[in-house]
Scaffold this motif. Structure first.
Motif, mmCIF file in Angstrom:
data_model
loop_
_atom_site.group_PDB
_atom_site.id
_atom_site.type_symbol
_atom_site.label_atom_id
_atom_site.label_comp_id
_atom_site.label_asym_id
_atom_site.label_seq_id
_atom_site.Cartn_x
_atom_site.Cartn_y
_atom_site.Cartn_z
ATOM 1 N N ASN A 124 0.812 -1.319 -0.022
ATOM 2 C CA ASN A 124 0.088 -0.103 0.156
ATOM 3 C C ASN A 124 0.959 1.335 -0.087
ATOM 4 O O ASN A 124 2.016 1.287 0.733
ATOM 5 C CB ASN A 124 -1.127 -0.009 1.292
ATOM 6 N N GLN A 248 -8.178 1.552 -5.283
ATOM 7 C CA GLN A 248 -8.063 0.389 -4.840
ATOM 8 C C GLN A 248 -7.823 -0.528 -5.984
ATOM 9 O O GLN A 248 -8.711 -0.657 -6.910
ATOM 10 C CB GLN A 248 -9.373 -0.149 -4.046
ATOM 11 N N ARG A 254 -3.903 -0.908 -1.822
ATOM 12 C CA ARG A 254 -4.583 0.414 -1.860
ATOM 13 C C ARG A 254 -3.554 1.632 -2.005
ATOM 14 O O ARG A 254 -2.397 1.568 -1.308
ATOM 15 C CB ARG A 254 -5.295 0.885 -0.653
ATOM 16 N N GLN A 294 -4.917 -0.931 4.863
ATOM 17 C CA GLN A 294 -5.761 -2.110 4.919
ATOM 18 C C GLN A 294 -5.857 -2.450 6.349
ATOM 19 O O GLN A 294 -6.027 -3.661 6.699
ATOM 20 C CB GLN A 294 -5.117 -3.365 4.223
ATOM 21 N N THR A 399 -12.717 -3.865 0.305
ATOM 22 C CA THR A 399 -12.110 -4.938 -0.249
ATOM 23 C C THR A 399 -13.115 -5.349 -1.478
ATOM 24 O O THR A 399 -14.267 -6.055 -1.035
ATOM 25 C CB THR A 399 -11.585 -5.873 0.593
#
Length: 462
Positions: A124, A248, A254, A294, A399
């Protein structure tokens, strides 16, 4: 290289100790050993790429907040070769923070291609931008973000305040990423227009009365009027502009784009938006980082099962028109206790039974009394082939859930067809009546009158 915390494990209970050299904003006394749970579902190691022009002490509230949540921070400048982001084609950190909004040259391991590769490998990224033209602003267009010309920050003359026009209090719109009681957030930086990409996740939008301008004076407002009279060409204004936007990927990684790094500064976190009301920047930074790393809104499909009605074991093949039960176990990550928990809060989950195109699309509701379980029974279509049970749930901020299970659907065997079909009774009656008629005709014909034969015999005798 400086390491904020030395951890012994990730996604588990982590024992760590703060050192004097690890403190933000000067030396800090030794603290006793603390036990803190892992907060991210993807790991706790964070690489912070910090521009040397930015004083780390000015962002101590944000960085200390990450440490308190169990993250292990490692700092480096944009041009330092070590620690590398990727070695041997493997990410070395679970998350990356890029606080280098005005840096125009980076080390060889920090390129647009390497950042995209990080996302492909489920790492991420949190990226801060600035009104200046940099490699990061060029990369933003690859994520469906369109930035205004260089040197055009967001300004607003409303509400009346004692701050410059480019330091704007923004009231967050309600969404699942940010806290429901979040106070207005101070923002200073560049806005961006959002293209029609379903992978974009708007987090903070610009106020309706704000606009991007190359000047902080009222002549910027005149330029706005001129642009609107030309049909909106070059118009950068209104609440459609994004200030903080997430992206995303399909694999769940992400990336969050922030229009200005000052959003995370101590000055904005401690600054009041009105008399006696502190800004929401501290909580905003925590919410944005929690989503990016996350911690929040993370789901997964633990298992799926299928079987015929009144059975418990799955079959290798199903027959057309079978009654099939499909079930899925779904869990949500809980960062407070660093574990996955059954989750039954999805109200619009769907199941598709597909062969090229969906032949059956039905709701997959949660099962009462069984947390995390979703189940539905349906009749298989009257068409044989290779089918798939497909769950494809995509909601902004959450998600993406995807599951695909292949099963063959075959026609009945020759001994599995029913003996009689109720719809075929007219044909059965027709066949029976024809047979009976033939038998009656045959009987009458064979037992018919023989007077013609007898008449012929009597004439010959005379």
């Amino acid at each position: 290289m400086e390491t904020g915390l030395s951890t012994t494990s990730t996604r588990t209970v982590t024992v760590f100790k703060l050192h004097e050299r690890d403190g933000i904003g000067g030396k800090q006394p030794h603290l006793p050993f603390l036990v803190i749970s892992s907060k991210s579902s993807k790991g706790d190691s964070v690489l912070v790429i910090l521009d040397p022009k930015l004083d780390r002490d000015n962002y101590s509230i944000f960085f200390n907040g990450l440490r308190e949540r169990g993250y292990n921070l490692t700092f480096r400048s944009p041009k330092d070769p070590k620690p590398a982001i990727i070695e041997f084609e493997q990410p070395q950190f679970s998350h990356v923070i890029l606080f280098a909004p005005e840096t125009k040259s980076f080390a060889s391991d920090i390129t647009p291609q390497s950042l995209v590769q990080l996302l492909e490998k489920d790492t991420n990224i949190l990226i801060a931008l600035s009104p200046k033209q940099t490699p990061l602003t060029s990369l933003a267009s690859e994520f469906s973000l369109i930035l205004p010309p260089p040197g055009t920050p967001l300004i607003s003359h409303f509400p009346e305040r004692d701050t410059p026009e480019n330091v704007i209090p923004v009231t967050p719109t309600r969404n699942e990423i940010l806290s429901s009681t979040l106070a207005p957030v101070w923002f200073s930086g560049v806005p961006f227009s959002l293209q029609n990409n379903p992978l974009l996740v708007p987090i903070l939008n610009a106020p309706a009365e704000s606009f991007a301008s190359d000047s902080e004076g009222d002549n910027g407002a005149n330029a706005l009027v001129d642009a609107s009279e030309k049909g909106g060409e070059g118009l950068w204004a209104g609440s459609s502009l994004g200030l903080v936007t997430g992206f995303q990927t399909l694999n769940g990684a992400r990336a969050t784009w922030v229009g200005g790094v000052d959003v995370f500064s101590d000055e904005y976190a401690q600054k009041e938006v009105s008399e006696g009301v502190k800004s929401g920047n501290k909580q905003f930074g925590a919410d944005v980082s929690a989503w990016t790393f996350q911690e929040s809104l993370v789901l997964r499909v633990d298992s799926v099962s299928h079987h015929r009605v009144n059975e418990t074991t799955p079959r290798e093949t199903y027959t057309t028109n079978d009654r099939i039960v499909f079930s899925a176990e779904i869990s949500r990550y809980n960062p407070k206790i660093a574990t996955w928990e059954p989750y039954s809060g999805i109200g619009d989950l769907q199941l598709e039974f597909t062969m090229l195109d969906p032949h059956v699309r039905t709701a997959l509701p949660p099962v009462a009394g069984q947390p995390g379980k979703y189940s539905v029974a349906f009749r298989a279509p009257d068409r044989h082939g290779v089918f798939k049970f497909v769950i494809n749930h995509k909601r902004r901020g959450w998600t993406h859930l995807h599951s695909s299970t292949v099963v063959p659907l075959v026609p009945p065997r020759h001994d599995e067809y029913p003996r009689f079909l109720s719809a075929a009774w007219p044909y059965y009656l027709g066949a029976i009546s024809t047979s009976l008629g033939f038998l009656i005709f045959s009987a009458l014909w064979l037992a018919g009158d023989d007077r013609e034969t007898k008449r012929g015999k009597s004439t010959k005798t005379e």
